[in-house]
Design a protein around this motif. Sequence first.
Motif, short mmCIF file in Angstrom:
data_model
loop_
_atom_site.label_atom_id
_atom_site.label_comp_id
_atom_site.label_asym_id
_atom_site.label_seq_id
_atom_site.Cartn_x
_atom_site.Cartn_y
_atom_site.Cartn_z
N HIS A 67 0.82 -1.22 0.00
CA HIS A 67 0.00 0.00 0.00
C HIS A 67 0.84 1.26 0.00
O HIS A 67 0.33 2.37 -0.26
N ARG A 68 2.15 1.15 0.25
CA ARG A 68 3.02 2.34 0.22
C ARG A 68 3.10 2.92 -1.19
O ARG A 68 3.42 4.10 -1.36
N ILE A 69 2.82 2.11 -2.18
CA ILE A 69 2.88 2.59 -3.57
C ILE A 69 1.84 3.67 -3.81
O ILE A 69 2.03 4.57 -4.64
N GLU A 70 0.75 3.60 -3.08
CA GLU A 70 -0.36 4.51 -3.33
C GLU A 70 0.04 5.96 -3.19
O GLU A 70 -0.39 6.82 -3.97
N GLN A 71 0.88 6.28 -2.19
CA GLN A 71 1.23 7.68 -1.98
C GLN A 71 2.00 8.26 -3.17
O GLN A 71 1.81 9.42 -3.54
N TYR A 72 2.85 7.43 -3.80
CA TYR A 72 3.57 7.90 -4.98
C TYR A 72 2.64 8.01 -6.18
O TYR A 72 2.72 8.95 -6.98
N ALA A 73 1.74 7.03 -6.31
CA ALA A 73 0.78 7.08 -7.41
C ALA A 73 -0.17 8.26 -7.25
O ALA A 73 -0.53 8.92 -8.23
N ASP A 74 -0.55 8.56 -6.01
CA ASP A 74 -1.41 9.72 -5.76
C ASP A 74 -0.72 11.01 -6.16
O ASP A 74 -1.34 11.92 -6.71
N GLY A 75 0.57 11.10 -5.88
CA GLY A 75 1.32 12.29 -6.26
C GLY A 75 1.34 12.49 -7.76
O GLY A 75 1.16 13.60 -8.26
N LEU A 76 1.54 11.39 -8.50
CA LEU A 76 1.52 11.47 -9.96
C LEU A 76 0.15 11.88 -10.47
O LEU A 76 0.03 12.71 -11.37
N GLN A 77 -0.89 11.34 -9.85
CA GLN A 77 -2.25 11.68 -10.28
C GLN A 77 -2.56 13.14 -10.01
O GLN A 77 -3.20 13.80 -10.83
N VAL A 78 -2.11 13.65 -8.88
CA VAL A 78 -2.32 15.07 -8.56
C VAL A 78 -1.63 15.95 -9.59
O VAL A 78 -2.19 16.97 -10.04
N LEU A 79 -0.42 15.58 -10.00
CA LEU A 79 0.30 16.35 -11.02
C LEU A 79 -0.47 16.36 -12.33
O LEU A 79 -0.59 17.41 -12.98
N VAL A 80 -1.00 15.20 -12.72
CA VAL A 80 -1.75 15.12 -13.97
C VAL A 80 -3.01 15.96 -13.90
O VAL A 80 -3.32 16.74 -14.82
N ILE A 81 -3.74 15.84 -12.79
CA ILE A 81 -4.98 16.61 -12.64
C ILE A 81 -4.67 18.11 -12.63
O ILE A 81 -5.38 18.91 -13.24
N GLY A 82 -3.59 18.49 -11.94
CA GLY A 82 -3.20 19.90 -11.91
C GLY A 82 -2.87 20.42 -13.30
O GLY A 82 -3.27 21.54 -13.66
N ALA A 83 -2.14 19.62 -14.08
CA ALA A 83 -1.80 20.03 -15.45
C ALA A 83 -3.06 20.18 -16.30
O ALA A 83 -3.17 21.13 -17.09
#
Length: 244
Positions: free
Chosen positions: A173-189
Amino acid sequence: MAASDNLNVFADWAIGLMEALGSIGAGVAVAIENLFPPIPSEVVLPLAGFTASQGTIVLWEVLVWTTVGSVVGALALYGLGAWLGPVRLRRIVDRMPLMKVSDVDRTEEWFARHGAKAVFFGRMIPIFRSLISIPAGVQRMPLAKFTLLTAAGSAIWNTVFVMAGFLLGEQWHRIEQYADGLQVLVIGAVIVVVSLFLVARVRQRVKGTDVEDSRATNPEPARDIEPDDLPDAAITGSHGTMER
């Protein structure tokens, strides 16, 4: 707390599928995730890898079936795009505020040049992983080409997350925090690009309205017609009439 609860819900749901169907359950979960992007593959895939590390399912089967699930989900959205088609899409866009049919034309031109790269790399970008299949269907990208590119891009994405879950074990489940960060960057862009587009389009509309108002308020004054403005035939005809 809410995010943790959602994670547990998705995890329990995916575990139930894999317990019932084995590796195929992981593929089914990924196929559903493609059709409903709010279901995060970043949870399903590492969890499948963790389950494989426990010996419940076989790792290579997980990699195969999750890729099959990605392709099946992408083909369903491709079919939706093919059904929509360019004609229906233009009708929809024509009725949308701040949109122009020419936007569709430019998108089609861009996709004709870069569609293959968009489908392949799009499979590795959150949100776009699913959505990229729709324009591919609208443009009727050759089905074999679309399937191959989707399978290749999905295999890379799935392998990274499945292997991460396999290696991390109970810490998957530690992977989720990194995946969430990537998703936030995509949504922000996406928000930035859409905002810039809307601002530019509103300015175009306002500028166009100002020009029309200016023309209505200050019409061009009428001017006398000079002989030089008339065609030779008109002058000749006029002289002929005067002579008669």
